[in-house]
Scaffold this active site. Structure first.
Site, PDB file in Angstrom:
ATOM      1  N   GLY A  90       0.790  -1.216   0.000  1.00 31.09           N
ATOM      2  CA  GLY A  90       0.000   0.000   0.000  1.00 31.09           C
ATOM      3  C   GLY A  90       0.822   1.265   0.000  1.00 31.09           C
ATOM      4  O   GLY A  90       0.491   2.237  -0.692  1.00 31.09           O
ATOM      5  N   ASP A 111      10.290  -7.258  -1.717  1.00 26.61           N
ATOM      6  CA  ASP A 111       9.060  -7.812  -1.156  1.00 26.61           C
ATOM      7  C   ASP A 111       9.026  -9.286  -1.516  1.00 26.61           C
ATOM      8  O   ASP A 111       9.365  -9.652  -2.641  1.00 26.61           O
ATOM      9  CB  ASP A 111       7.829  -7.086  -1.722  1.00 26.61           C
ATOM     10  CG  ASP A 111       6.588  -7.283  -0.875  1.00 26.61           C
ATOM     11  OD1 ASP A 111       6.250  -8.455  -0.586  1.00 26.61           O
ATOM     12  OD2 ASP A 111       5.942  -6.283  -0.517  1.00 26.61           O
ATOM     13  N   SER A 118      -7.226  -8.984  -1.959  1.00 21.44           N
ATOM     14  CA  SER A 118      -7.441  -7.944  -0.952  1.00 21.44           C
ATOM     15  C   SER A 118      -6.421  -6.818  -1.046  1.00 21.44           C
ATOM     16  O   SER A 118      -6.566  -5.797  -0.360  1.00 21.44           O
ATOM     17  CB  SER A 118      -7.409  -8.555   0.455  1.00 21.44           C
ATOM     18  OG  SER A 118      -6.160  -9.181   0.695  1.00 21.44           O
ATOM     19  N   LEU A 120      -5.835  -5.190  -3.906  1.00 18.60           N
ATOM     20  CA  LEU A 120      -6.103  -4.375  -5.091  1.00 18.60           C
ATOM     21  C   LEU A 120      -6.734  -3.028  -4.785  1.00 18.60           C
ATOM     22  O   LEU A 120      -6.633  -2.108  -5.596  1.00 18.60           O
ATOM     23  CB  LEU A 120      -6.985  -5.156  -6.069  1.00 18.60           C
ATOM     24  CG  LEU A 120      -6.385  -6.471  -6.601  1.00 18.60           C
ATOM     25  CD1 LEU A 120      -7.355  -7.139  -7.564  1.00 18.60           C
ATOM     26  CD2 LEU A 120      -5.046  -6.238  -7.277  1.00 18.60           C
ATOM     27  N   LYS A 135       4.859  -9.892  -6.281  1.00 19.63           N
ATOM     28  CA  LYS A 135       4.647  -8.457  -6.391  1.00 19.63           C
ATOM     29  C   LYS A 135       5.812  -7.748  -7.075  1.00 19.63           C
ATOM     30  O   LYS A 135       5.610  -6.877  -7.932  1.00 19.63           O
ATOM     31  CB  LYS A 135       4.424  -7.847  -5.001  1.00 19.63           C
ATOM     32  CG  LYS A 135       3.091  -8.175  -4.384  1.00 19.63           C
ATOM     33  CD  LYS A 135       2.949  -7.488  -3.031  1.00 19.63           C
ATOM     34  CE  LYS A 135       1.594  -7.788  -2.407  1.00 19.63           C
ATOM     35  NZ  LYS A 135       1.435  -7.122  -1.098  1.00 19.63           N
ATOM     36  N   ASP A 179       4.977  -2.996   7.142  1.00 20.97           N
ATOM     37  CA  ASP A 179       3.862  -2.744   8.050  1.00 20.97           C
ATOM     38  C   ASP A 179       4.026  -3.405   9.411  1.00 20.97           C
ATOM     39  O   ASP A 179       3.031  -3.677  10.086  1.00 20.97           O
ATOM     40  CB  ASP A 179       2.559  -3.203   7.405  1.00 20.97           C
ATOM     41  CG  ASP A 179       2.546  -4.699   7.094  1.00 20.97           C
ATOM     42  OD1 ASP A 179       3.577  -5.356   7.353  1.00 20.97           O
ATOM     43  OD2 ASP A 179       1.527  -5.204   6.600  1.00 20.97           O
ATOM     44  N   CYS A 241      -3.047  -3.397   8.860  1.00 18.75           N
ATOM     45  CA  CYS A 241      -4.122  -3.070   7.933  1.00 18.75           C
ATOM     46  C   CYS A 241      -4.979  -4.290   7.635  1.00 18.75           C
ATOM     47  O   CYS A 241      -6.158  -4.161   7.284  1.00 18.75           O
ATOM     48  CB  CYS A 241      -3.550  -2.468   6.649  1.00 18.75           C
ATOM     49  SG  CYS A 241      -2.481  -3.570   5.714  1.00 18.75           S
ATOM     50  N   CYS A 410      -1.066 -17.912   9.223  1.00 22.11           N
ATOM     51  CA  CYS A 410      -2.020 -16.808   9.167  1.00 22.11           C
ATOM     52  C   CYS A 410      -2.843 -16.961   7.886  1.00 22.11           C
ATOM     53  O   CYS A 410      -3.030 -18.074   7.393  1.00 22.11           O
ATOM     54  CB  CYS A 410      -1.307 -15.462   9.249  1.00 22.11           C
ATOM     55  SG  CYS A 410      -0.168 -15.134   7.887  1.00 22.11           S
TER      56      CYS A 410
END
Length: 452
Positions: A90, A111, A118, A120, A135, A179, A241, A410
């Site tokens: 994000g 990354d 989720s 997008l 990514k 994050d 998030c 997760c």
């Protein structure tokens, strides 16, 4: 008779022509001093310029070259710069878009995740056709098409204490769009040891923050993550998030700030956010800066790995009182504990281990670290439940003792990978996580269970 539409336009034109000019705003007039009376402290340019730009580059960057703050010399500095962006999510995607469009010569993007549906609504470089793809590879392809004059370097890895120094050493600036605190701590400490500027941002719900840390600025005091978060090395994110939500436009707003801070440092104009935390409240539509200071007496212990895989317990001189001159290269090496389990296991490997455990042939704890609402949708049979924010509680230690074999999972594997790295750093010696998370488990092992 004049229409109301025309009348409204006249009012708008009169206001922009009069009120804006009266307030001191124009293309030629720029405020030299912030409203609070501080002097603007520009730093010297971080990067030496390349010799020249091609005719195509001069045309492409014409509107940027027109800025007195940048000009031809500044654009040549941008072309010479190397910036590493941590996280292509994000925050990372708007940062990457802005840096590549601005003509930063080499942009690294790190990354290890794949594109999920989720992502997008906020990660602007991806489309539904990219679901399941790495990514960094997808983003690199889009960015290269956007600006062929920029070298885009995809790095499909997770930054760890083993690789952080080597990764960051090859770049001039680090922008952290990750994050979670464990990853930020590693990246910040590596940048601090290497004397690199570390631009930091976060976005959650409708709020965002941004600042710049630098252990060796060319002038003035250093500013470090410990100055804002003294316990950052042991902090665990209460929310992400994925659990609390985030508005995509807030990510874009903060990402734009992070890219601007990088351009300012590269070219040498304006006042960087050193010692100032920029806080955005999307609900109120407000921006404010919160000053913070460096405490030279604060001691921060840094543990990173050298190129031979030996952990160095390092004390960084810049994080200490000046009277203490110990450096990382004088610290005594120690052996890193060897985990009894592979750091990552596949759904099929977990399936086999669960069968072995049922027969008494394997002993481990399988732990679901998602949120309660996620576990209600789907879970792996035989797993314990400890939400990520509770991992260090006394109750959690009765479920997953530090001396036990532990497997975390997760939704995909972002949170479990972060939790594994963190727990390993604070004493768990045999810990692994499920690659692809419960999503991959349902896809490969129990396809009749729901996915989300």
């Amino acid at each position: 008779m004049t229409s109301s539409h025309t009348t409204n336009l006249s009012v708008i034109e009169g206001w922009t022509g009069g009120a804006f000019r009266d307030s001191g705003f124009s293309a030629r007039r720029r405020l030299k001093r912030p409203a609070d009376g501080r002097n603007v402290m520009s730093l010297a340019p971080l990067i030496d310029p390349v010799d020249d730009l091609s005719p195509a580059e001069l045309t492409r960057y014409a509107r940027q070259l027109a800025l007195p703050e940048i000009g031809l010399a500044g654009q040549r500095r941008l072309k010479a710069a190397r910036v590493l962006v941590l996280g292509a999510g994000g925050l990372g995607t708007p940062v990457l878009t802005a840096l590549v469009a601005a003509g930063v010569g080499t942009v690294g993007l790190l990354d290890s995740d794949t594109v999920a549906e989720s992502n997008l609504h906020r990660q602007t470089l991806y489309t539904p056709a990219d679901l399941g793809a790495l990514k960094v590879e997808t983003a690199a392809s889009v960015l290269r098409a956007q600006n062929p004059h920029v070298a885009v370097v995809p790095i499909a890895e997770r930054i760890t204490d083993e690789n952080a120094l080597a990764l960051i050493d090859d770049y001039d600036i680090v922008i952290d769009g990750t994050d979670n605190f464990p990853t930020r701590a590693i990246a910040h400490d590596a940048a601090g040891l290497l004397g690199k500027p570390y631009i930091w941002g976060s976005a959650l719900r409708l709020d965002g923050q941004a600042t710049v840390f630098w252990s060796e600025p060319p002038e003035g005091s250093p500013f470090l993550l410990a100055d804002l978060y003294p316990d950052y090395r042991t902090s665990v994110d209460d929310e992400t998030c994925e659990t609390a939500g985030v508005l995509g436009s807030v990510c874009v707003a903060i990402g734009g700030v992070l890219a601007t801070e990088a351009v300012k440092l590269i070219v040498g104009f304006g006042e960087p956010l050193l010692g100032r935390l920029l806080v955005h409240d999307g609900t109120l539509g407000s921006w404010r800066t919160v000053p913070f200071s460096h405490d030279p007496a604060r001691v921060v212990s840094v543990e990173l790995m050298d190129e031979d895989g030996i952990a160095l317990d390092a004390i960084v001189a810049h994080y200490m009182h000046p009277a203490d001159s110990r450096r990382a290269d004088t610290a005594a090496p120690r052996e890193r504990p060897t985990a009894a389990m592979n750091p990552e296991i596949s759904p099929q490997e977990l399936h086999d281990l669960l069968e072995q455990r049922a027969k008494g042939e394997a002993k481990f704890v399988l732990v679901d670290i998602r949120e309660p609402w996620e576990r209600e949708i789907v879970a792996i049979d035989g797993s314990e439940f400890v939400p990520m924010g509770d991992l260090l509680s006394d109750e959690a230690k009765t479920v997953l003792p530090p001396d036990s074999n532990v497997i975390l999972y997760c939704h995909h594997d972002g949170r479990s990978g972060q939790a594994r790295d963190y727990l390993e750093g604070v004493g768990w010696e045999s810990i692994s996580h499920l690659t692809g998370g419960v999503h991959a488990w349902v896809r490969d092992i129990e396809p009749d269970k729901p996915r989300y």
